[in-house]
Enzyme design. Structure first.
Site, PDB file in Angstrom:
ATOM      1  N   ASP A   1      -6.052   2.916   6.753  1.00  0.00           N
ATOM      2  CA  ASP A   1      -6.560   2.181   5.593  1.00  0.00           C
ATOM      3  C   ASP A   1      -8.063   2.372   5.545  1.00  0.00           C
ATOM      4  OD1 ASP A   1      -5.091  -0.419   3.956  1.00  0.00           O
ATOM      5  OD2 ASP A   1      -7.246  -0.089   3.724  1.00  0.00           O
TER       6      ASP A   1
ATOM      7  N   GLU B   1      10.392   2.963  -2.251  1.00  0.00           N
ATOM      8  CA  GLU B   1      10.660   1.847  -1.343  1.00  0.00           C
ATOM      9  C   GLU B   1      11.277   0.688  -2.115  1.00  0.00           C
ATOM     10  OE1 GLU B   1      10.255   1.562   2.104  1.00  0.00           O
ATOM     11  OE2 GLU B   1      11.448  -0.150   1.467  1.00  0.00           O
TER      12      GLU B   1
ATOM     13  N   ASN C   1      13.612  -1.941 -10.870  1.00  0.00           N
ATOM     14  CA  ASN C   1      12.838  -3.175 -11.054  1.00  0.00           C
ATOM     15  C   ASN C   1      12.849  -3.644 -12.509  1.00  0.00           C
ATOM     16  OD1 ASN C   1      12.346  -3.520  -8.396  1.00  0.00           O
ATOM     17  ND2 ASN C   1      10.175  -3.023  -8.452  1.00  0.00           N
TER      18      ASN C   1
ATOM     19  N   CYS D   1       5.105  -6.480  -8.005  1.00  0.00           N
ATOM     20  CA  CYS D   1       5.951  -5.365  -8.449  1.00  0.00           C
ATOM     21  C   CYS D   1       6.493  -5.508  -9.869  1.00  0.00           C
ATOM     22  CB  CYS D   1       7.104  -5.175  -7.478  1.00  0.00           C
ATOM     23  SG  CYS D   1       6.547  -4.641  -5.862  1.00  0.00           S
TER      24      CYS D   1
ATOM     25  N   ARG E   1      -0.015 -12.743  -6.345  1.00  0.00           N
ATOM     26  CA  ARG E   1      -0.288 -11.820  -7.458  1.00  0.00           C
ATOM     27  C   ARG E   1       0.598 -12.141  -8.663  1.00  0.00           C
ATOM     28  NH1 ARG E   1       0.347  -6.089  -4.754  1.00  0.00           N
ATOM     29  NH2 ARG E   1       1.725  -7.336  -3.438  1.00  0.00           N
TER      30      ARG E   1
END
Ligand code: UDX
Length: 463
Positions: A32, A153, A241, A293, A361
């Protein structure tokens, strides 16, 4: 396990994947650019709350299998497999920002020393792999071969470790069979590890989402492998999704009809959910979907459809319904305490976008709090894990973040359950009867025992 793996990005997907692969026996670099995050991981912890992850990180770091680093130079030259798990945030117009994808992949290409399989795990719009392949070509590394694979994923926050160990499917979109086989072999080893792992070792590993039935019904490894075109793999992640988000907005719309007619949404959803063509999952009405997401992926799908000149108005409606769930909550609240919210004290229990995570979020709870404040209410809010992240997201003089359910409910005119944490489900609301102003509960997640509350003279409204 000769492969050496680098995983770029230490979010829910990257760090969980890295911790599991390292525990399964792979030498795994977790990369990262944020030094603070890497230092926390080096100390054997995750920098965000995810049940059980700390135990896996700690063990892997102690074993020396998990190597946290900010340096591409330290990690990439030693690696033959690289997973890309960086963030792909939304732009203002709903399109997906691929800046971090290209920046990280560019560093990977520059530092690679031998042939690489580049596994793209971040959620991206269809045809992103083609752009990555173009970048690889432009870099002109004729000395090595880099194969791009799309392996989206599907893990859920709050059960990320479980989902990684007991994945229901592995989608491998590849143009090269040999590279695809390498990735499948890695997951075969994860599957083997999942059968021998001694969970008791992993302190705090809350198997809250583990269903024995799920494990009993888990297909054999080979049947969970789906080999696809690269583009199909990319598209199917956002399709999944978007479809789930559509189910939620569908259920929320039916719930509105239930409210108007005396039908009960639970009974309707139970009834249709028995049909195997429909299924019961994701038909739970409530405050709506949020998180890192669904909102982003639905917006991305609408953008992709527009780009290819496909009318996907259906998905625009999904967003509209979701946004207006806040109005539905406010109207229900007004039914309980009257039209004027000026000066009222509202207790909001739950800030994270769902239980089991500290992630706020796009949290519907925070949108609801903002609306309550706009309407003149004072809000007292509590969450078992998400207070710090919420404070980071939104502060206001009429919003008090509290440290317990009791302090959030002190002098309350209405208690709102915004997230279905177990702590709120198990709580004895009768025990605070004397400290609240009015016995009102708005259960935005239909998670409390309505009958028992009504028997104890609470005015209760669900969704
Ligand atoms: C989702 C997908 O499930 C996962 O496969 C993907 O990898 C990432 O996105 P996640 O965002 O962790 O996972 O949350 P999820 O459990 O799917 O819930 C999403 C939102 O939908 C939450 O806000 C939840 O409260 C809401 N929801 C879910 C409902 O309102 N009703 C439902 O019936 C189900």
């Amino acid at each position: 396990m000769n492969d050496v793996i680098s995983i770029v990005g230490t979010g829910y997907v990257g760090l969980t994947t890295a911790a599991v692969l390292a525990n399964a026996g792979y030498k795994t670099y977790t990369i990262d650019i944020d030094e603070n995050k890497i230092n926390t991981i080096k100390s054997g912890k995750s920098y965000f709350y995810e049940p059980g992850l700390d135990g896996f990180v700690d063990r892997a770091v102690s074993l020396g299998n998990l190597i946290p680093t900010t340096s591409y130079l330290e990690s990439i030259p030693n690696s033959n497999i690289v997973f890309i798990c960086v963030g792909t945030p939304s732009n203002d117009d709903g399109s997906v920002n691929l800046k971090y994808i290209f920046e990280s992949i560019s560093s990977v290409i520059d530092n690679a020393k031998s042939d690489l399989v580049l596994v793209q795990k971040s959620t991206v719009p269809v045809e992103t792999a083609k752009k990555i392949e173009k970048l690889i070509k432009e870099k002109n590394r004729t000395d090595i071969k880099i194969d791009v694979i799309s392996a989206p994923e599907f893990l859920r926050e709050s059960s990320a470790v479980f989902d990684t160990l007991f994945f229901d499917r592995l989608v491998v979109g590849s143009r090269n069979e040999e590279s695809a086989n390498k990735i499948i072999e890695i997951y075969k080893n994860v599957d083997n590890f999942s059968k021998i792992v001694n969970y008791e070792k992993f302190i705090d590993y809350a198997f809250n989402n583990v269903s024995k039935k799920y494990l009993e019904n888990l297909l054999p490894f080979e049947k969970r492998i789906i080999r696809t075109e690269v583009e199909s793999a990319e598209l199917l992640k956002v399709t999944a999704n978007s479809f789930l988000a559509m189910k939620i907005s569908f259920a929320n719309t039916i719930a509105r009809i239930c409210d108007a007619t005396g039908a009960k949404s639970k009974e309707v959803m139970d009834g249709i959910g028995m049909d195997p063509r429909i299924g019961r999952a994701f038909l739970y009405p409530g405050l709506g979907f949020s998180g890192g997401c669904f909102p982003k992926d639905v917006a991305g799908m609408i953008n992709t459809a527009n780009e290819y000149d496909v009318d996907f108005g259906m998905l625009e409606e999904v967003v509209k319904v979701n946004t207006s769930q806040i109005n539905i909550a406010i109207n229900k609240l007004k039914k309980l305490i009257g039209e004027n919210l000026e000066g009222k004290i509202i207790s909001v229990l739950g800030l994270s976008f769902k239980p089991g995570t500290s992630d706020v979020r796009k949290s519907q709870s925070i949108y609801l709090i903002k609306r309550l404040i706009k309407l003149g209410a004072t809000v007292k809010a509590f969450d078992p894990k998400a207070i710090d992240e919420a404070k980071h997201d939104f502060v206001h003089q009429n919003l008090n973040y509290t440290t317990s359910i009791e302090s959030a409910c002190d002098r309350s005119d209405c208690i709102i359950i915004a997230t279905e944490w177990k702590e709120f489900i198990d709580f004895d609301y009768n025990s605070i009867s004397t400290i609240i102003n009015q016995k009102n509960i708005l259960d935005c997640r239909n998670c409390l025992n309505a009958l028992s509350l009504k028997n104890n003279n609470f005015n209760y409204l669900g969704f």
